[in-house]
Design a protein around this motif. Structure first.
Motif, PDB file in Angstrom:
ATOM      1  N   LEU A   1       0.831  -1.209   0.000  1.00  0.00           N
ATOM      2  CA  LEU A   1       0.000   0.000   0.000  1.00  0.00           C
ATOM      3  C   LEU A   1       0.869   1.264   0.000  1.00  0.00           C
ATOM      4  O   LEU A   1       0.559   2.245  -0.680  1.00  0.00           O
ATOM      5  CB  LEU A   1      -0.933   0.001   1.209  1.00  0.00           C
ATOM      6  CG  LEU A   1      -2.039  -1.066   1.223  1.00  0.00           C
ATOM      7  CD1 LEU A   1      -2.745  -1.079   2.577  1.00  0.00           C
ATOM      8  CD2 LEU A   1      -3.055  -0.822   0.103  1.00  0.00           C
TER       9      LEU A   1
ATOM     10  N   SER B   1      -0.334   5.071  -1.554  1.00  0.00           N
ATOM     11  CA  SER B   1      -0.329   6.062  -0.481  1.00  0.00           C
ATOM     12  C   SER B   1      -0.172   7.493  -1.015  1.00  0.00           C
ATOM     13  O   SER B   1       0.854   7.837  -1.610  1.00  0.00           O
ATOM     14  CB  SER B   1       0.790   5.755   0.512  1.00  0.00           C
ATOM     15  OG  SER B   1       0.834   6.745   1.531  1.00  0.00           O
TER      16      SER B   1
ATOM     17  N   LEU C   1      -7.954   0.525  -6.905  1.00  0.00           N
ATOM     18  CA  LEU C   1      -7.131  -0.018  -5.822  1.00  0.00           C
ATOM     19  C   LEU C   1      -6.674  -1.438  -6.158  1.00  0.00           C
ATOM     20  O   LEU C   1      -5.478  -1.768  -6.024  1.00  0.00           O
ATOM     21  CB  LEU C   1      -7.924  -0.011  -4.514  1.00  0.00           C
ATOM     22  CG  LEU C   1      -7.273  -0.716  -3.313  1.00  0.00           C
ATOM     23  CD1 LEU C   1      -5.965  -0.025  -2.931  1.00  0.00           C
ATOM     24  CD2 LEU C   1      -8.224  -0.761  -2.119  1.00  0.00           C
TER      25      LEU C   1
ATOM     26  N   LEU D   1      -2.791  -3.053  -6.848  1.00  0.00           N
ATOM     27  CA  LEU D   1      -2.260  -4.155  -6.036  1.00  0.00           C
ATOM     28  C   LEU D   1      -2.124  -5.448  -6.835  1.00  0.00           C
ATOM     29  O   LEU D   1      -1.769  -6.489  -6.282  1.00  0.00           O
ATOM     30  CB  LEU D   1      -3.158  -4.386  -4.821  1.00  0.00           C
ATOM     31  CG  LEU D   1      -3.300  -3.201  -3.857  1.00  0.00           C
ATOM     32  CD1 LEU D   1      -4.201  -3.565  -2.687  1.00  0.00           C
ATOM     33  CD2 LEU D   1      -1.943  -2.740  -3.351  1.00  0.00           C
TER      34      LEU D   1
ATOM     35  N   VAL E   1      -9.703   1.491   3.133  1.00  0.00           N
ATOM     36  CA  VAL E   1      -8.841   2.447   2.429  1.00  0.00           C
ATOM     37  C   VAL E   1      -9.677   3.628   1.944  1.00  0.00           C
ATOM     38  O   VAL E   1     -10.565   3.465   1.097  1.00  0.00           O
ATOM     39  CB  VAL E   1      -8.154   1.779   1.223  1.00  0.00           C
ATOM     40  CG1 VAL E   1      -7.228   2.779   0.520  1.00  0.00           C
ATOM     41  CG2 VAL E   1      -7.379   0.533   1.659  1.00  0.00           C
TER      42      VAL E   1
END
Length: 468
Positions: free
Chosen positions: A202, A207, A235, A239, A378
């Motif tokens: 993350l 971030s 997101l 990832l 998040v």
């Protein structure tokens, strides 16, 4: 032959057992010393609280057909029995091979309450010899232990220990009992590094970053995405999670939830009882309202309060262990959940006491289990994309991710039920019924909370805002 390759004979210590299971990603072990009659014919009593096992292992709950047997004493003819099927259960052999067990399950006897394990045969038909009826009859005094390792994802990897060393016996005696148990003990192998792996990812990938709205295809392509869930798909893209690869957005056994407002949806299980489940059109016509020739149902439904829009009341009901007449009563948050799991359900009732919709214990357990035991929330913000080249390529939205996330750990069905009963979790339904155009019909049961930062403490035992 007294033993086979699924019997681990003469294990010297808990450390030796731990080393065997750690290879396969287990971070904890539940261990029970078996009694003389624990074998493949007699179910193995393991715990009294199925919801606790559900927070450790990946289980699917369903009701078995009612018994018609007249032979076994104590079995009530015609009563359905709840089973918890292990979605991944394996025996570990002495030569370090996993033998999949397709039908291992916990059988719930809610009147006691207790959970008993059965179905120990692997796909190959092999089973630890020391679990056979013949073995327990011929060698009733042999010491045996059942050790079940759990991975962060909820897979179960089991070891049968036969005639372990004196050091193992002493080590077992000194172990703490599993929560609310006087039978099963627990051994923590190590703290999982999954949290640190995800935190580093993350930090590196999202971030404080502003990223074009997109999704990752199963073939590895970056594709434009502009829908309402653009923040979640973006997101997952960052990832490395492909669309549809994991419907829950899980990574390293941790649940990911991306949100643009602290008021968010926790889960969306549909009712499996009441008029809603039996006859959806009739339910909508009876309790919904008509707007533009389409029936709709909406409104915030909190436990114990009549919803003004639907005139329905949300309730948590069950049969208390002490009630010999098996009547339905209201769930009591001051009593242990294990004493209230019989007929446990969440219901929507009308003024006449008719059940408009209901969610059974099985439905609730199947939607709040081991995958929720660690969750990362998040925060994100979505805006229009002003980079012309990206817009021309179809990327019309941008997603900004915060540099702090809410890291939540250790939940349970009991915490979830308490949150519903207290009104922290509420039902915010949005189904539609169009009699003239069934393609427009929609079933939508949203269970929501008003503020994840405030309300998470009611759902998890550990909550921390983590700076990335």
């Amino acid at each position: 032959m007294m033993y086979n390759k699924l019997d681990h004979v003469g294990v010297s210590s808990l450390s030796e057992l731990s080393a065997k299971l750690e290879k396969y990603g287990c971070d904890r072990i539940l261990i029970k010393k078996l009694v003389k009659n624990n074998n493949d014919k007699n179910q193995v009593y393991f715990h009294h609280d199925a919801s606790l096992l559900n927070s450790i292992f990946d289980l699917t709950f369903h009701n078995r057909e009612p018994s018609t047997s007249k032979k076994k004493k104590g079995r009530i003819k015609g009563r359905s029995i709840t089973e918890a099927i292990f979605n991944s259960y394996s025996w570990l052999s002495v030569d370090d091979e996993l033998h999949q067990v397709p039908h291992c399950k916990g059988i719930l006897y809610l009147q006691y309450p207790e959970v008993r394990l059965s179905g120990f045969s692997a796909e190959s038909g092999l089973m630890p010899e020391s679990m056979s009826v013949a073995f327990t009859k011929q060698y009733p005094d042999k010491h045996r232990y059942l050790a079940i390792g759990a991975t962060p994802e909820g897979a179960a990897i089991a070891v049968i220990l036969a005639e372990p060393s004196e050091d193992f016996h002493k080590g077992f005696d000194n172990l703490p009992y599993m929560e609310n148990s006087k039978i099963c003990k627990k051994y923590e192998i190590k703290k999982s590094d999954s949290s640190q792996k995800l935190k580093r990812l993350l930090q590196k990938r999202i971030s404080g970053r502003d990223i074009k709205g997109c999704r990752l295809s199963t073939s590895g392509e970056t594709l434009p995405f502009t829908g309402t869930q653009v923040h979640g798909y973006t997101l997952e893209h960052e990832l490395g999670i492909a669309t549809n690869a994991s419907k829950d957005g899980d990574i390293f056994g941790i649940e990911l939830k991306c949100f643009t407002s602290p008021k968010l949806t926790l889960f969306t299980p549909e009712p499996d009882g009441g008029l809603y489940a039996k006859n959806f059109p009739e339910f909508m016509c009876k309790y919904g309202y008509l707007k533009n020739e389409v029936y709709r149902l909406s409104g915030l439904h909190r436990a114990g309060q009549v919803c003004e829009k639907s005139n329905l009341t949300l309730q948590v009901v069950c049969t208390h262990k002490s009630d010999v007449d098996e009547r339905l009563g209201f769930y009591n948050p001051k009593l242990p959940l294990s004493h209230q799991m019989k007929n446990l359900q969440v219901v929507l009732c009308d003024d006449d006491g008719e059940v408009a919709a209901s969610w059974s214990m099985n439905r609730l357990l199947n939607n709040w289990g081991v995958k929720h035991n660690e969750a990362v929330y998040v925060p994100a913000r979505v805006s229009d994309n002003h980079i012309q080249a990206e817009v021309e390529a179809g990327f019309t939205r941008r997603v900004w991710f915060g540099d702090k996330v809410l890291w939540c750990k250790k939940t349970s069905l009991e915490l979830m039920i308490k949150a519903i009963a207290s009104g922290v979790i509420f039902l915010d339904p949005a189904p539609k019924y169009d009699a003239d155009n069934p393609r427009n019909n929609k079933r939508r049961s949203q269970w929501r909370i008003n503020n994840i930062y405030r309300d998470s403490k009611f759902l998890y035992r550990q909550v921390e805002e983590v700076e990335l």
